[in-house]
Design a protein around this motif. Structure first.
Motif, PDB file in Angstrom:
ATOM      1  N   ALA A 215      46.192  26.572  35.612  1.00  0.00           N
ATOM      2  CA  ALA A 215      45.392  25.392  35.973  1.00  0.00           C
ATOM      3  C   ALA A 215      43.951  25.579  35.515  1.00  0.00           C
ATOM      4  N   CYS A 216      43.449  26.797  35.635  1.00  0.00           N
ATOM      5  CA  CYS A 216      42.073  27.068  35.205  1.00  0.00           C
ATOM      6  C   CYS A 216      41.923  26.892  33.695  1.00  0.00           C
ATOM      7  N   SER A 217      42.937  27.271  32.955  1.00  0.00           N
ATOM      8  CA  SER A 217      42.881  27.172  31.496  1.00  0.00           C
ATOM      9  C   SER A 217      42.761  25.726  31.028  1.00  0.00           C
ATOM     10  N   GLN A 218      43.150  24.796  31.875  1.00  0.00           N
ATOM     11  CA  GLN A 218      43.108  23.383  31.513  1.00  0.00           C
ATOM     12  C   GLN A 218      41.735  22.747  31.751  1.00  0.00           C
ATOM     13  N   LYS A 219      40.838  23.466  32.385  1.00  0.00           N
ATOM     14  CA  LYS A 219      39.501  22.922  32.678  1.00  0.00           C
ATOM     15  C   LYS A 219      38.727  22.742  31.380  1.00  0.00           C
ATOM     16  N   GLU A 220      38.107  21.591  31.238  1.00  0.00           N
ATOM     17  CA  GLU A 220      37.364  21.308  30.010  1.00  0.00           C
ATOM     18  C   GLU A 220      35.939  21.825  30.079  1.00  0.00           C
ATOM     19  N   SER A 221      35.339  21.699  31.208  1.00  0.00           N
ATOM     20  CA  SER A 221      33.956  22.147  31.370  1.00  0.00           C
ATOM     21  C   SER A 221      33.946  23.658  31.569  1.00  0.00           C
ATOM     22  N   SER A 222      33.055  24.345  30.893  1.00  0.00           N
ATOM     23  CA  SER A 222      32.935  25.795  31.056  1.00  0.00           C
ATOM     24  C   SER A 222      32.565  26.153  32.479  1.00  0.00           C
ATOM     25  N   LEU A 223      31.736  25.331  33.112  1.00  0.00           N
ATOM     26  CA  LEU A 223      31.360  25.584  34.494  1.00  0.00           C
ATOM     27  C   LEU A 223      32.603  25.544  35.385  1.00  0.00           C
ATOM     28  N   ASP A 224      33.416  24.501  35.246  1.00  0.00           N
ATOM     29  CA  ASP A 224      34.650  24.382  36.036  1.00  0.00           C
ATOM     30  C   ASP A 224      35.650  25.490  35.676  1.00  0.00           C
ATOM     31  N   PHE A 225      35.713  25.806  34.389  1.00  0.00           N
ATOM     32  CA  PHE A 225      36.622  26.840  33.896  1.00  0.00           C
ATOM     33  C   PHE A 225      36.337  28.179  34.581  1.00  0.00           C
ATOM     34  N   PHE A 226      35.100  28.646  34.497  1.00  0.00           N
ATOM     35  CA  PHE A 226      34.761  29.954  35.064  1.00  0.00           C
ATOM     36  C   PHE A 226      34.784  29.943  36.591  1.00  0.00           C
ATOM     37  N   GLU A 227      34.396  28.841  37.186  1.00  0.00           N
ATOM     38  CA  GLU A 227      34.459  28.743  38.643  1.00  0.00           C
ATOM     39  C   GLU A 227      35.914  28.838  39.107  1.00  0.00           C
ATOM     40  N   CYS A 228      36.795  28.164  38.406  1.00  0.00           N
ATOM     41  CA  CYS A 228      38.220  28.186  38.753  1.00  0.00           C
ATOM     42  C   CYS A 228      38.786  29.599  38.633  1.00  0.00           C
ATOM     43  N   TYR A 229      38.480  30.281  37.528  1.00  0.00           N
ATOM     44  CA  TYR A 229      38.978  31.650  37.352  1.00  0.00           C
ATOM     45  C   TYR A 229      38.401  32.587  38.407  1.00  0.00           C
ATOM     46  N   ASN A 230      37.155  32.419  38.741  1.00  0.00           N
ATOM     47  CA  ASN A 230      36.530  33.249  39.769  1.00  0.00           C
ATOM     48  C   ASN A 230      37.241  33.068  41.105  1.00  0.00           C
ATOM     49  N   GLU A 231      37.454  31.829  41.502  1.00  0.00           N
ATOM     50  CA  GLU A 231      38.128  31.559  42.776  1.00  0.00           C
ATOM     51  C   GLU A 231      39.595  31.998  42.739  1.00  0.00           C
ATOM     52  N   SER A 232      40.254  31.748  41.626  1.00  0.00           N
ATOM     53  CA  SER A 232      41.665  32.127  41.498  1.00  0.00           C
ATOM     54  C   SER A 232      41.834  33.641  41.541  1.00  0.00           C
ATOM     55  N   ALA A 233      40.937  34.347  40.873  1.00  0.00           N
ATOM     56  CA  ALA A 233      41.014  35.811  40.877  1.00  0.00           C
ATOM     57  C   ALA A 233      40.828  36.345  42.288  1.00  0.00           C
ATOM     58  N   GLY A 234      39.895  35.759  43.019  1.00  0.00           N
ATOM     59  CA  GLY A 234      39.689  36.179  44.408  1.00  0.00           C
ATOM     60  C   GLY A 234      40.933  35.926  45.250  1.00  0.00           C
ATOM     61  N   SER A 235      41.546  34.773  45.058  1.00  0.00           N
ATOM     62  CA  SER A 235      42.768  34.450  45.803  1.00  0.00           C
ATOM     63  C   SER A 235      43.931  35.345  45.383  1.00  0.00           C
ATOM     64  N   ALA A 236      43.946  35.693  44.113  1.00  0.00           N
ATOM     65  CA  ALA A 236      45.069  36.467  43.578  1.00  0.00           C
ATOM     66  C   ALA A 236      45.023  37.937  43.978  1.00  0.00           C
ATOM     67  N   VAL A 237      43.846  38.451  44.331  1.00  0.00           N
ATOM     68  CA  VAL A 237      43.730  39.875  44.664  1.00  0.00           C
ATOM     69  C   VAL A 237      44.648  40.240  45.823  1.00  0.00           C
ATOM     70  N   THR A 238      44.587  39.489  46.892  1.00  0.00           N
ATOM     71  CA  THR A 238      45.412  39.790  48.065  1.00  0.00           C
ATOM     72  C   THR A 238      46.889  39.656  47.729  1.00  0.00           C
ATOM     73  N   THR A 239      47.226  38.581  47.055  1.00  0.00           N
ATOM     74  CA  THR A 239      48.625  38.371  46.688  1.00  0.00           C
ATOM     75  C   THR A 239      49.100  39.461  45.733  1.00  0.00           C
ATOM     76  N   SER A 240      48.264  39.843  44.781  1.00  0.00           N
ATOM     77  CA  SER A 240      48.633  40.913  43.843  1.00  0.00           C
ATOM     78  C   SER A 240      48.859  42.225  44.581  1.00  0.00           C
ATOM     79  N   TYR A 241      48.023  42.501  45.545  1.00  0.00           N
ATOM     80  CA  TYR A 241      48.193  43.724  46.326  1.00  0.00           C
ATOM     81  C   TYR A 241      49.496  43.659  47.129  1.00  0.00           C
ATOM     82  N   ASP A 242      49.792  42.506  47.696  1.00  0.00           N
ATOM     83  CA  ASP A 242      51.049  42.345  48.432  1.00  0.00           C
ATOM     84  C   ASP A 242      52.254  42.536  47.506  1.00  0.00           C
TER      85      ASP A 242
END
Length: 189
Positions: free
Chosen positions: A68-95
């Motif tokens: 979903a982040c890769s589909q963002k057109e704006s660089s601001l939205d793109f990097f914000e999405c990856y930042n938030e997704s990475a934070g969310s993914a850390v816990t799930t990745s650890y699980d």
């Protein structure tokens, strides 16, 4: 008794069917060992199928976030999405890592037990087969050399006549009769 007498020829008709029967018993017992190991392996796979589905679902969720982040057109939205997704993914990745490590160790240890039990079973069958056929061939050789023979329905009458029966064991021992509890992932997966 002469070496080519009709009685010597009868030795083959007495012992070859017993040798063939021993071979058939060995084949059946050996096959049972392999089938039991295969069934035990399938049972382990069935047992952890739910965990595999959980890991696949969680990993798919992480991938979906990043896609979903890769589909963002704006660089601001793109990097914000990856930042938030990475934070969310850390816990799930650890699980995912924790569950995967736990299940890998469990499956690996179960497979080692299955492999050991299969080897033990086939070795036991081979031992019984070798003992039985060795006794039968010795009796055949003695018969051909002019000694008496034991008919299939007769029990050996002297200590010099070998027993021609052997026990084939295809029972596995050592498998857990119940499966250990598989921890459920924390809520939020």
């Amino acid at each position: 008794m002469e070496a080519n007498s009709p009685r010597n020829v009868q030795c083959f008709s007495v012992y070859l069917p017993q040798i063939n029967e021993a071979t058939n018993k060995y084949e059946a017992a050996y096959t049972q060992c392999l089938d039991t190991a295969s069934n035990a392996t399938k049972a382990v796979e069935d047992e952890v199928a739910g965990d595999r589905a959980t890991v696949t679902q969680q990993a798919g969720g992480i991938c979906a976030l990043y896609q979903a982040c890769s589909q963002k057109e704006s660089s601001l939205d793109f990097f914000e999405c990856y930042n938030e997704s990475a934070g969310s993914a850390v816990t799930t990745s650890y699980d995912i890592q924790t569950l995967s490590k736990n299940r890998w160790q469990y499956v690996n240890s179960r497979y080692q037990v299955i492999a050991y039990q299969q080897q033990n079973c086939t070795d036991t069958c081979a031992d019984a087969y070798v003992k039985e056929t060795t006794a039968l061939y010795a009796a055949l050789d003695a018969c051909l050399a002019g000694g008496g023979f034991v008919t299939p329905s007769t029990t050996p009458t002297s200590a010099t006549e070998p027993s021609t029966t052997a026990e084939y064991t295809t029972e596995y021992t050592g498998y857990p009769t119940t499966s250990p509890e598989i921890p459920t992932p924390p809520p939020g997966f």
